[in-house]
Scaffold this active site. Structure first.
Site, PDB file in Angstrom:
ATOM      1  N   LYS A  15      -1.837   2.825  10.327  1.00  0.00           N
ATOM      2  CA  LYS A  15      -0.768   2.266   9.910  1.00  0.00           C
ATOM      3  C   LYS A  15      -0.243   1.372  10.919  1.00  0.00           C
ATOM      4  O   LYS A  15      -0.692   1.315  12.244  1.00  0.00           O
ATOM      5  CB  LYS A  15       0.432   3.370   9.919  1.00  0.00           C
ATOM      6  CG  LYS A  15       0.571   4.135  11.041  1.00  0.00           C
ATOM      7  CD  LYS A  15       1.760   3.597  12.083  1.00  0.00           C
ATOM      8  CE  LYS A  15       1.439   4.653  13.391  1.00  0.00           C
ATOM      9  NZ  LYS A  15       2.370   3.767  14.498  1.00  0.00           N
ATOM     10  N   ASP A 139       3.875  11.588  13.258  1.00  0.00           N
ATOM     11  CA  ASP A 139       3.425  10.671  12.433  1.00  0.00           C
ATOM     12  C   ASP A 139       2.898  11.279  11.028  1.00  0.00           C
ATOM     13  O   ASP A 139       2.444  10.454  10.158  1.00  0.00           O
ATOM     14  CB  ASP A 139       2.677   9.527  13.014  1.00  0.00           C
ATOM     15  CG  ASP A 139       3.369   8.579  13.922  1.00  0.00           C
ATOM     16  OD1 ASP A 139       4.570   8.895  13.970  1.00  0.00           O
ATOM     17  OD2 ASP A 139       2.810   7.926  14.682  1.00  0.00           O
TER      18      ASP A 139
END
Length: 320
Positions: A15, A139
């Site tokens: 990401k 995350d």
């Protein structure tokens, strides 16, 4: 008695943070964040093999070897939560640079949460998966969602955002270690210089500007990253790399997470690849943004022999 092995080969996508604002320290010691995550095509590879049996064993092999590997921790949590017995073997091949703000370890852990219950014949609901993911790291829950998403709190409170048309980017990941704890610590003075409400208003305005924007007045492709000033002060070579990306034609450039990777957005993949050739001494990756629909489609394809229906998260066809 043991059953036949069930195997799957999946990829754990990285990401970038399209915007990252830090409001201040919370009562629990973590920082209050406002961020926008975006999945990219850069990925680690994981191979799973699960053999049902009365006894349990877990083997994790990684290239390179990783101390305190989140993959192993995630697998043990799944086996415990589902009361599963059997032989689990996981092989991890790293391609996402570690410690670069690209979420590689978190994505690997989320891959275990998505794949292992399916192979083990267990059905875990999304709420339970999110709870388990949050135990592993802030995350990790994001990688159960994919695409573009708004992250609040520690970043684990997530809300899907509309995906835009696929974008092309170049990730530059220098061999520079940025300590996450050190990066947060260096924000102290800067966090007191702007009122939290002003930070929220600025971030909110940017997020709103990304949806339904007029083609003749495009909004910036990225917002701001509050870590940039502090990280660039400690590692001036990163600021130089950002300038180089801009010089090579990237329309927007930003540090991802607390660094050290930077990414620049380009109109076309060929331009990203051409720009990549100018970084002779750095690791570079030409990548695409991956939408949520594409993310889920990939996961269904990787687990296709073992799943039933099209629900999310993928559900095991072996479950009773």
């Amino acid at each position: 008695m043991s059953g036949s092995p069930r195997r799957a080969h999946v990829r754990a996508l990285a990401k970038v943070n399209l915007s990252l604002k830090v409001l201040g320290r919370r009562a629990d010691g973590f920082h209050e964040l406002r961020t926008v995550f975006q999945t990219i095509s850069l990925a680690d590879a994981l191979e799973f093999e699960f053999t049902p049996g009365r006894r349990s064993s877990l083997t994790v092999r990684s290239r390179p070897e990783i101390p305190d590997n989140l993959v192993e921790r995630a697998a043990r949590l799944v086996l415990e939560a589902t009361r599963t017995t059997g032989c689990v073997e996981i092989r991890l091949a790293k391609r996402i640079p570690m410690g670069a703000g690209l979420g590689g370890g978190s994505s690997d852990a989320a891959a275990v949460l998505l794949a292992l219950p399916v192979l083990a014949g267990k059905r875990l609901g999304l709420e339970q998966l999110i709870e388990t993911a949050a135990v592993l790291g802030s995350d990790v829950p994001y990688f159960l969602l994919g695409g573009r998403a708004l992250g609040l709190g520690r970043g684990a409170e997530l809300y899907p955002l509309p995906d835009e048309s696929p974008a092309q980017a170049l990730v530059v990941a220098p061999d520079v270690h940025v300590s996450t704890a050190g990066a947060y610590g260096s924000l102290g003075g800067e966090l007191t210089s702007e009122a939290p409400q002003n930070i929220i208003n600025s971030f909110q305005s940017w997020v709103w500007g990304q949806t339904g924007r007029a083609a003749e007045r495009p909004a910036p492709a990225v917002g701001q990253n509050d870590f940039e000033a502090a990280v660039f002060a400690s590692h001036p070579q990163l600021k130089s790399l950002k300038r180089q990306l801009e010089t090579q034609g990237a329309r927007s450039v930003l540090l991802s997470g607390s660094g050290s990777a930077l990414f620049g957005i380009f109109p076309h993949r060929a331009e990203a690849e051409r720009a990549g050739r100018s970084f002779r001494n750095e690791r570079v990756f030409a990548v695409s943004f991956v939408s949520r629909a594409r993310y889920r489609s990939l996961w269904r394809r990787w687990l296709e022999p073992h799943i039933a229906g099209r629900r999310w998260p993928p559900q095991s066809r072996y479950a009773q």
